[in-house]
Design a protein around this motif. Sequence first.
Motif, PDB file in Angstrom:
ATOM      1  N   LYS A  80      32.023  41.317  36.224  1.00 43.70           N
ATOM      2  CA  LYS A  80      32.451  40.844  37.545  1.00 43.70           C
ATOM      3  C   LYS A  80      33.882  40.321  37.512  1.00 43.70           C
ATOM      4  N   PHE A  81      34.474  40.234  38.703  1.00 43.92           N
ATOM      5  CA  PHE A  81      35.750  39.547  38.874  1.00 43.92           C
ATOM      6  C   PHE A  81      35.428  38.211  39.523  1.00 43.92           C
ATOM      7  N   MET A 135      43.017  45.877  34.549  1.00 47.57           N
ATOM      8  CA  MET A 135      42.075  45.217  33.630  1.00 47.57           C
ATOM      9  C   MET A 135      40.755  45.996  33.563  1.00 47.57           C
ATOM     10  N   GLY A 136      40.324  46.497  34.723  1.00 48.35           N
ATOM     11  CA  GLY A 136      39.087  47.289  34.762  1.00 48.35           C
ATOM     12  C   GLY A 136      39.209  48.519  33.874  1.00 48.35           C
ATOM     13  N   GLU A 137      40.357  49.187  33.956  1.00 53.00           N
ATOM     14  CA  GLU A 137      40.568  50.383  33.123  1.00 53.00           C
ATOM     15  C   GLU A 137      40.585  50.011  31.644  1.00 53.00           C
ATOM     16  N   ALA A 138      41.224  48.861  31.356  1.00 58.05           N
ATOM     17  CA  ALA A 138      41.314  48.436  29.946  1.00 58.05           C
ATOM     18  C   ALA A 138      39.920  48.233  29.364  1.00 58.05           C
ATOM     19  N   LEU A 152      44.077  34.912  34.789  1.00 59.50           N
ATOM     20  CA  LEU A 152      45.533  34.890  34.965  1.00 59.50           C
ATOM     21  C   LEU A 152      46.029  33.460  34.864  1.00 59.50           C
ATOM     22  N   ARG A 153      47.130  33.267  34.186  1.00 58.67           N
ATOM     23  CA  ARG A 153      47.708  31.921  34.064  1.00 58.67           C
ATOM     24  C   ARG A 153      48.641  31.652  35.250  1.00 58.67           C
ATOM     25  N   GLY A 179      39.829  35.976  37.662  1.00 60.33           N
ATOM     26  CA  GLY A 179      39.308  36.171  36.306  1.00 60.33           C
ATOM     27  C   GLY A 179      38.443  37.415  36.193  1.00 60.33           C
ATOM     28  N   VAL A 180      38.230  37.810  34.935  1.00 62.67           N
ATOM     29  CA  VAL A 180      37.435  39.008  34.653  1.00 62.67           C
ATOM     30  C   VAL A 180      36.368  38.641  33.628  1.00 62.67           C
ATOM     31  N   MET A 181      35.161  39.136  33.825  1.00 59.28           N
ATOM     32  CA  MET A 181      34.121  38.972  32.800  1.00 59.28           C
ATOM     33  C   MET A 181      33.633  40.361  32.422  1.00 59.28           C
TER      34      MET A 181
END
Length: 430
Positions: free
Chosen positions: A287-288, A274-277, A248-249, A292-294
Amino acid sequence: KFTNYGVALQTGGLLAAWIHGCIGLYFWLRLKPWFNAITPLLFALAILIPVGSWIGFYAGGKEALALYENPEWRRLMLAEAKPPNTEGVRQIYDIAFVMRVIICGLVGLALSGRVVRYVLERRRGTYLLQYPDDKTIRSVSGTTILEASRLHGIPHAAVCGGRGRCSTCRVRVLEGEEYLPEPSADEVRVLERVGAPPRVRLACQAVPSGNLSIVPLLPPNATVKDARRRNLDMAGQEREISILFADLRSFTQFSDKKLPYDVVFVLNRYFAHMGEAVEDAGGHLDKFIGDGVMALFGAKSDAKSGAQAALKAAHNMSRKLADLNAQLSDELDEPLRIGIGIHAGPAIIGEMGYGTAFGLTAIGDSVNTASRLEAMTKEYGAQLIFSEDVAQQAGIDFTGITQRETEVRGREEPVKIYVVNNAAEFAPSG
Ligand code: FES
């Protein structure tokens, strides 16, 4: 007579037989897929049946005693039951005594058998077993790897209790494979079921005859669910995958101005979207990290579908973020913005971590590059940056999309990248 001793003996016998039966049933059934669903019912039955039986036995005994006080009932009962005479009673007591002696003898025999086994094993010699953290134990020959771990208090997963059925005890043999006998047909069947690669053995079945170095492949608290997972998830291996990072910015400014409750609320909504995407695109949410998301793509398919799925996920994320911004417009001073970086390349994947923080993840230069591409989205003022490697793996023609060449820390050669301002408007297709 209904004596306290008799009641205690009957109760002890009932409990011993029932608990023994329950343990046997538990080990037999707990690997069945439906076991978890009926556990509450089985637990209730395991308690209610012996309690009901004991109450019936006790109430029946008390009732019989009370009736026995009635001379008429006693006369009729004795006439009906034809009880043994004094000699017969003596014989019954003699038989009961002999039975007790036999039972005690059998128990004693079982215990002394263990002592004899222990002495014989000590005579047969010992072997050294080395674990990943350089911990080394010495165990007597004839013990399995699992028994050796347990004898030395080293936690080791063994959901089926060492019966060679669950596969949770499996270990990778680093050194000393020649000291293990060939696996039995049953062990081979279980290892094949989980797709175990070479040099993986069941610790509960393998009896080393010499020194061994091993790595347990599942954490000690592995469950039946872990046992059913294919080994691909567990063993480290190098694969061509696509790695996506998103962040996220300006979220720090947002969190500085809001109450902790609001920050957590917004972040959880963001993570859910984001997880659903990622999952809708077929990726694995690794992981979060902070905000952030990886995510990994292609870990369980091939490189091409992985790259396509990663691009699809970026598109989904952008759209879902727009939806989220619309839903939270009253709470947000300005819309949430995101930066996404994707790179494709070789990475080591496998289940890593400790305790509850244990799961499938990836490490390597490709992962670092993806993370750096994500960081570059700030510099380019773009929503998505992906490398030429992603485009090539995906087999998609990206003519018309801004292309750049840039230095990436940790890489000798400049990296060709594609810069996308709005990933929601970009529709990758193979
Ligand atoms: S403990 Fe279950 S297979 Fe070894």
